[in-house]
Design a protein around this motif. Structure first.
Motif, PDB file in Angstrom:
ATOM      1  N   ALA A 273      -3.569  15.868   3.525  1.00 50.21           N
ATOM      2  CA  ALA A 273      -2.823  16.310   2.334  1.00 50.21           C
ATOM      3  C   ALA A 273      -3.454  15.756   1.061  1.00 50.21           C
ATOM      4  O   ALA A 273      -3.570  16.457   0.048  1.00 50.21           O
ATOM      5  CB  ALA A 273      -1.367  15.881   2.432  1.00 50.21           C
ATOM      6  N   SER A 274      -3.892  14.490   1.112  1.00 52.50           N
ATOM      7  CA  SER A 274      -4.519  13.887  -0.073  1.00 52.50           C
ATOM      8  C   SER A 274      -5.826  14.590  -0.421  1.00 52.50           C
ATOM      9  O   SER A 274      -6.100  14.890  -1.585  1.00 52.50           O
ATOM     10  CB  SER A 274      -4.824  12.410   0.164  1.00 52.50           C
ATOM     11  OG  SER A 274      -3.714  11.759   0.669  1.00 52.50           O
TER      12      SER A 274
ATOM     13  N   MET B  29      -5.194  18.009  -1.812  1.00 54.56           N
ATOM     14  CA  MET B  29      -4.757  17.947  -3.206  1.00 54.56           C
ATOM     15  C   MET B  29      -5.965  17.897  -4.142  1.00 54.56           C
ATOM     16  O   MET B  29      -6.012  18.582  -5.158  1.00 54.56           O
ATOM     17  CB  MET B  29      -3.891  16.706  -3.407  1.00 54.56           C
ATOM     18  CG  MET B  29      -3.225  16.624  -4.750  1.00 54.56           C
ATOM     19  SD  MET B  29      -1.839  15.470  -4.745  1.00 54.56           S
ATOM     20  CE  MET B  29      -2.633  13.975  -4.239  1.00 54.56           C
TER      21      MET B  29
ATOM     22  N   LEU C 273       4.783   7.999   7.243  1.00 57.29           N
ATOM     23  CA  LEU C 273       3.810   7.195   7.979  1.00 57.29           C
ATOM     24  C   LEU C 273       4.233   5.731   7.999  1.00 57.29           C
ATOM     25  O   LEU C 273       4.193   5.067   9.040  1.00 57.29           O
ATOM     26  CB  LEU C 273       2.430   7.345   7.331  1.00 57.29           C
ATOM     27  CG  LEU C 273       1.273   6.584   7.984  1.00 57.29           C
ATOM     28  CD1 LEU C 273       1.062   7.065   9.407  1.00 57.29           C
ATOM     29  CD2 LEU C 273      -0.010   6.747   7.187  1.00 57.29           C
TER      30      LEU C 273
ATOM     31  N   LEU D  47       1.952   6.500  -6.867  1.00 58.84           N
ATOM     32  CA  LEU D  47       0.895   7.345  -7.426  1.00 58.84           C
ATOM     33  C   LEU D  47       1.249   8.823  -7.330  1.00 58.84           C
ATOM     34  O   LEU D  47       0.886   9.609  -8.212  1.00 58.84           O
ATOM     35  CB  LEU D  47      -0.430   7.062  -6.722  1.00 58.84           C
ATOM     36  CG  LEU D  47      -1.058   5.717  -7.091  1.00 58.84           C
ATOM     37  CD1 LEU D  47      -2.255   5.412  -6.195  1.00 58.84           C
ATOM     38  CD2 LEU D  47      -1.501   5.695  -8.549  1.00 58.84           C
TER      39      LEU D  47
ATOM     40  N   ILE E  96      -4.788   8.104  -4.819  1.00 63.53           N
ATOM     41  CA  ILE E  96      -3.767   8.360  -3.796  1.00 63.53           C
ATOM     42  C   ILE E  96      -4.438   8.455  -2.434  1.00 63.53           C
ATOM     43  O   ILE E  96      -3.968   7.870  -1.443  1.00 63.53           O
ATOM     44  CB  ILE E  96      -2.974   9.649  -4.090  1.00 63.53           C
ATOM     45  CG1 ILE E  96      -2.096   9.456  -5.323  1.00 63.53           C
ATOM     46  CG2 ILE E  96      -2.118  10.059  -2.901  1.00 63.53           C
ATOM     47  CD1 ILE E  96      -1.397  10.730  -5.783  1.00 63.53           C
TER      48      ILE E  96
ATOM     49  N   GLY F  92       1.184   4.191  -2.777  1.00 66.86           N
ATOM     50  CA  GLY F  92       0.943   5.615  -2.508  1.00 66.86           C
ATOM     51  C   GLY F  92       2.057   6.491  -3.052  1.00 66.86           C
ATOM     52  O   GLY F  92       1.812   7.521  -3.676  1.00 66.86           O
TER      53      GLY F  92
ATOM     54  N   SER G 129      -1.523  12.865   6.456  1.00 70.22           N
ATOM     55  CA  SER G 129      -1.472  12.224   5.129  1.00 70.22           C
ATOM     56  C   SER G 129      -2.836  12.277   4.457  1.00 70.22           C
ATOM     57  O   SER G 129      -2.954  12.621   3.279  1.00 70.22           O
ATOM     58  CB  SER G 129      -1.035  10.770   5.246  1.00 70.22           C
ATOM     59  OG  SER G 129       0.191  10.671   5.902  1.00 70.22           O
TER      60      SER G 129
ATOM     61  N   ILE H  72       0.854  -1.199   0.000  1.00 67.58           N
ATOM     62  CA  ILE H  72       0.000   0.000   0.000  1.00 67.58           C
ATOM     63  C   ILE H  72       0.885   1.243   0.000  1.00 67.58           C
ATOM     64  O   ILE H  72       0.640   2.219  -0.710  1.00 67.58           O
ATOM     65  CB  ILE H  72      -0.935   0.031   1.220  1.00 67.58           C
ATOM     66  CG1 ILE H  72      -1.859  -1.177   1.220  1.00 67.58           C
ATOM     67  CG2 ILE H  72      -1.773   1.299   1.220  1.00 67.58           C
ATOM     68  CD1 ILE H  72      -2.663  -1.324   2.504  1.00 67.58           C
TER      69      ILE H  72
ATOM     70  N   ILE I 224       4.811  16.513  -1.114  1.00 62.26           N
ATOM     71  CA  ILE I 224       4.374  16.539   0.290  1.00 62.26           C
ATOM     72  C   ILE I 224       3.590  15.269   0.606  1.00 62.26           C
ATOM     73  O   ILE I 224       3.789  14.645   1.651  1.00 62.26           O
ATOM     74  CB  ILE I 224       3.529  17.802   0.579  1.00 62.26           C
ATOM     75  CG1 ILE I 224       4.438  19.032   0.577  1.00 62.26           C
ATOM     76  CG2 ILE I 224       2.793  17.690   1.909  1.00 62.26           C
ATOM     77  CD1 ILE I 224       3.706  20.355   0.656  1.00 62.26           C
ATOM     78  N   VAL I 225       2.716  14.877  -0.302  1.00 61.30           N
ATOM     79  CA  VAL I 225       1.947  13.649  -0.104  1.00 61.30           C
ATOM     80  C   VAL I 225       2.897  12.445  -0.027  1.00 61.30           C
ATOM     81  O   VAL I 225       2.780  11.599   0.864  1.00 61.30           O
ATOM     82  CB  VAL I 225       0.915  13.453  -1.234  1.00 61.30           C
ATOM     83  CG1 VAL I 225       0.281  12.067  -1.152  1.00 61.30           C
ATOM     84  CG2 VAL I 225      -0.165  14.513  -1.168  1.00 61.30           C
TER      85      VAL I 225
ATOM     86  N   VAL J 140      -3.777   6.138   0.822  1.00 65.32           N
ATOM     87  CA  VAL J 140      -3.330   6.695   2.109  1.00 65.32           C
ATOM     88  C   VAL J 140      -4.273   6.254   3.228  1.00 65.32           C
ATOM     89  O   VAL J 140      -3.833   5.854   4.313  1.00 65.32           O
ATOM     90  CB  VAL J 140      -3.262   8.236   2.023  1.00 65.32           C
ATOM     91  CG1 VAL J 140      -3.133   8.859   3.402  1.00 65.32           C
ATOM     92  CG2 VAL J 140      -2.109   8.675   1.139  1.00 65.32           C
TER      93      VAL J 140
ATOM     94  N   LEU K 211       4.694  12.348   3.298  1.00 63.65           N
ATOM     95  CA  LEU K 211       3.835  11.896   4.396  1.00 63.65           C
ATOM     96  C   LEU K 211       3.600  10.380   4.326  1.00 63.65           C
ATOM     97  O   LEU K 211       3.586   9.708   5.356  1.00 63.65           O
ATOM     98  CB  LEU K 211       2.507  12.657   4.362  1.00 63.65           C
ATOM     99  CG  LEU K 211       2.605  14.134   4.785  1.00 63.65           C
ATOM    100  CD1 LEU K 211       1.347  14.887   4.430  1.00 63.65           C
ATOM    101  CD2 LEU K 211       2.910  14.265   6.263  1.00 63.65           C
ATOM    102  N   VAL K 212       3.431   9.860   3.134  1.00 63.37           N
ATOM    103  CA  VAL K 212       3.202   8.417   2.977  1.00 63.37           C
ATOM    104  C   VAL K 212       4.431   7.634   3.450  1.00 63.37           C
ATOM    105  O   VAL K 212       4.320   6.676   4.224  1.00 63.37           O
ATOM    106  CB  VAL K 212       2.858   8.069   1.513  1.00 63.37           C
ATOM    107  CG1 VAL K 212       2.902   6.564   1.293  1.00 63.37           C
ATOM    108  CG2 VAL K 212       1.479   8.609   1.144  1.00 63.37           C
TER     109      VAL K 212
ATOM    110  N   ILE L  66       2.907  19.802  -4.115  1.00 61.94           N
ATOM    111  CA  ILE L  66       1.830  19.102  -3.405  1.00 61.94           C
ATOM    112  C   ILE L  66       2.060  17.595  -3.451  1.00 61.94           C
ATOM    113  O   ILE L  66       1.943  16.906  -2.431  1.00 61.94           O
ATOM    114  CB  ILE L  66       0.465  19.454  -4.031  1.00 61.94           C
ATOM    115  CG1 ILE L  66       0.173  20.941  -3.844  1.00 61.94           C
ATOM    116  CG2 ILE L  66      -0.653  18.629  -3.426  1.00 61.94           C
ATOM    117  CD1 ILE L  66      -0.970  21.454  -4.682  1.00 61.94           C
TER     118      ILE L  66
END
Lengths: 370, 370
Positions: B26-27, B30, A265, A25, B258, A22, B23, A18, A257-258, B262, A261-262, A254
């Protein structure tokens, strides 16, 4: 240490899958948006590149075709034709318009061509003929499919019905769709003289040096801008590129940043899961730097797998979309892909900071707790 | 007394909660930003028409947009149109898309030529400097001027003609084509519009019958359409939407996937962290449905918190983007927030499938393993 990083990650294959998806993507988003603009660049210059005219004339102060206006008075074309070395000059008119069929409508560029002219019309005809007379039109075959029309059907342009007499290829792009109509008819619509032009395509005499001819034409025609084909195409490509650069930058930020974070995490969670094991390693003498390498290793492995998957998916998405919707050409430049790698490396490093600091503050005694 | 297991699970590890919720936020941000970009693009493009403050616009039939069409009408029907419509004020404008070039920087712009004395068709928000008085003067958009490092008093070139910048406008910026203003004669000369204009603008008397005025004009001039400014805006929006909606929808689709990934990562990670505890609950008799509800509750809680953060992040990012890149108008409508909330709910449910399936496979004997 990298072996430990790999084991930590693969301990939970579903979570890893997963997480890698993420990241992939997020990269797909970055590559697709850049690819859309790259594809638009190609479509925008298709007409300029495919017409067999090494030299182009346009209004002074104009150096683009896309999203532009240009006017050349008939006497200037006549003057240009007298220049030694010019074999012939084909003037075309250029305007915007909505091509309508029923409820469907596509905004495109309308090119008015003389039916007798050898060049200036569609460069690849798949069906019918390419010399539109009054109230006739040639459109791209894919555009015809989109509008649900065929050869012989009527399209409405400027509230007038035009019979489709030819279907071409390579003229249907996002914001760059071309349709060809009769120049006389378009001149009436644009309220200009039939011999006027928006752009003029110049073919030199055989054996004449194109550079020299272009320079001479420019000096003898100060009221016009004379550009060579490659230069003209490059100018339009640059226009599209400049239009896209800020939006690409904004979307990339953007998406990164995603991605950050993925990764963060995933690694943070993996770190928490293995808190006792890390405590054990610390108790046995592993210092924070070595453990940080484990964390960083996990992050880099996730990112690397995400990049590989993302590039593959991006190319797949680009191919699929272009097949389903040929006007949306998505071109993914390998150099651009490579440019993302160092950026992803930095993002990965940042993502590893929080888990690394968690480990640094870990009490080795946790290894001995029940 | 029931135990709020979902809430306790969510808040047990603050660091992980922050990462998870960030996360998701942020998704969702977006997706909201993409939707806001699309909405802002259309409103920026139609800004001129939206601020025209006239009752009717006479346009060439079949050319009923400003940004998406090239209307050409005789200038000398002005007086008759005014009489037919019973207008108290009338003016005319010339509008065309051109490329504004300064050094190597290129920007498509919409060039508007209006009559300064008429009070019609002029820019609605002058930020700096004065209005047009001479034919060799120009008003530029503030962002365009900043980007090109141009100030009031500088000389710029448009279509081979020099203009002195006398004012900077606001509300005229757009990623696709900001507006610039010159006098009508200057625009006609630059665009080769001999005795022609693009549109006639009409302000009717209070209480005048709009439909009667339209009919009078269109009966007298069958190639003229008399329409209201909001119809022009609508035509432009539809034309641009037909071009831009599909690439934006592709990006939105990727952004939604995405988001699902997440959310799935967050939920799955939470399950794996608590596998033994869930096994214990199963061992003491908790039904699978009850456990699934706990998973859903935790996922929904995370998504709800993520939504709040996402909306806040989207609005603040939009403000930042517009401050940094004023050519982008990112308009996040309340309607979009509701759509995102519903979409977020669907995404949460989809993302919960994998963790729920994992939960169903828990072996209660795992509880008793060392």
């Amino acid at each position: 240490m990298l072996k430990l990083a790999w084991r930590n990650l693969t301990n939970e294959p579903t979570r890893m899958a997963i997480s890698v998806t993420g990241i992939a993507l997020a990269l797909v988003l970055i590559l697709v948006i850049a690819g859309i603009f790259a594809g638009s660049e190609e479509f925008a210059v298709a007409y300029i590149k495919n017409e067999p005219a090494p030299i182009w004339l346009m209004q002074s102060g104009v150096s683009n075709m896309h999203m532009s206006s240009s006017y050349i008075a008939p006497e200037l074309i006549t003057e240009a034709e007298q220049i030694v070395g010019v074999k012939d000059i084909t003037g075309v008119l250029y305007s915007g318009g909505n091509l309508e069929s029923g409820e469907d409508s596509i905004l495109g560029y309308i090119i008015g061509v003389d039916p007798q002219a050898e060049i200036g019309g569609p460069w690849k005809l798949v069906e019918g003929r390419q010399n539109p007379e009054r109230d006739e039109i040639v459109i791209d075959a894919e555009l015809a499919k989109r509008l649900g029309v065929e050869l012989g059907d009527n399209l409405s342009l400027y509230d007038q019905d035009h019979e489709i007499i030819g279907l071409s290829r390579g003229n249907f792009g996002i914001g760059s769709s071309l349709a060809f109509v009769n120049k006389q008819t378009l001149s009436e619509w644009m309220a200009v003289q039939p011999d006027a032009a928006s752009f003029a395509l110049v073919r030199p005499e055989v054996g004449f040096d194109v550079d020299g001819l272009a320079a001479r034409m420019q000096s003898e025609l100060p009221d016009l801008n004379v550009m060579q084909q490659a230069e003209f195409a490059a100018s339009d490509k640059e226009l599209i590129r400049q239009m896209g650069v800020d939006i690409i930058r904004a979307m990339n930020i953007i998406a990164y940043i995603v991605g950050l974070l993925v990764i963060g995490l995933t690694i943070y969670t993996a770190t928490l899961e293995r808190a006792r094991e890390y405590g054990m390693l610390k108790a046995l003498g592993a210092n924070n730097a070595r453990l940080a390498i484990v964390v960083l290793g996990q992050a880099l492995i996730s990112a690397a797998l995400g990049i590989l998957l993302g590039v593959g998916v991006a190319y797949g998405v680009a191919t699929l979309i272009t097949k389903v919707s040929p006007d949306m050409l998505i071109l993914i430049d390998p150099a651009y892909v490579l440019n993302q790698v160092p950026i992803m490396a930095v993002v990965t490093g940042l993502a590893a900071l929080l888990p690394a600091s968690r480990i640094a503050n870990l009490d080795p005694a946790i290894a001995f707790k029940a | 007394m029931t135990v709020p297991i979902a809430r306790r699970n969510a808040f047990f590890q603050k660091g992980k909660l922050v990462l998870s919720v960030s996360s998701i936020g942020a998704s969702l941000a977006m997706i909201l930003l993409l939707m806001g970009f699309r909405e802002g693009l259309y409103s920026a493009l139609t800004a001129y028409v939206d601020n025209l403050d006239v009752d009717l616009v006479a346009t060439q039939s079949g050319n009923e947009g400003v940004v998406s069409a090239n209307s050409v009408l005789p200038g000398d029907i002005h007086t008759e149109l005014e009489e037919l419509a019973g207008a108290r004020e009338a003016g005319h404008i010339a509008v065309a898309g051109v490329i504004f070039t300064v050094d190597e920087d290129k920007s498509p712009i919409v060039l508007v030529g209006y009559e300064p004395d008429s009070g019609l068709g002029d820019p609605w928000n002058l930020g700096e400097g004065g209005y047009l008085e001479q034919d060799n003067e120009i008003l530029l958009d503030t962002w365009l001027a900043q980007r090109s490092r141009i100030r009031i008093g500088d000389t710029v070139e448009v279509l081979g003609r020099e203009f002195e910048v006398v004012g900077l406008t606001r509300g005229t910026a757009s990623w696709m084509a900001p507006y610039a203003f010159v006098t009508l004669p200057a625009a006609q000369e630059a665009l080769g519009l001999v005795d022609s204009v693009s549109y006639h603008l009409l302000r009717l008397n209070d209480g005048a019958n709009l439909d009667a005025a339209k009919e009078a004009i269109e009966t007298q001039y069958p190639n003229v359409k008399a329409i209201q400014p909001d119809q022009i805006a609508d035509t432009d929006r539809r034309a641009i939407a037909a071009v831009m909606d599909r690439p934006i929808n592709v990006l939105l689709f990727v952004a939604v996937i995405i988001g699902v990934a997440v959310m799935a990562l967050t939920s799955y990670t939470s399950i794996m962290d608590r596998l033994r505890e869930y096994g214990l609950l199963k061992a003491v008799g908790a039904k699978p449905l009850r456990l699934n509800v706990v998973v859903l509750q935790e996922s929904l809680l995370n998504s709800f918190l993520g939504l709040i953060i996402g909306v806040a992040l989207a609005y603040s990012s939009a403000a930042l983007i517009m401050a940094q890149w004023p050519q982008f108008n990112v308009t996040i409508l309340p309607d979009s927030v509701w759509k995102i909330a519903v979409l977020g709910l669907i995404m949460t449910l989809l993302a919960a499938i994998l963790p729920i399936r994992r939960l169903d496979r828990i072996d209660v004997l795992d509880v008793f393993k060392a």
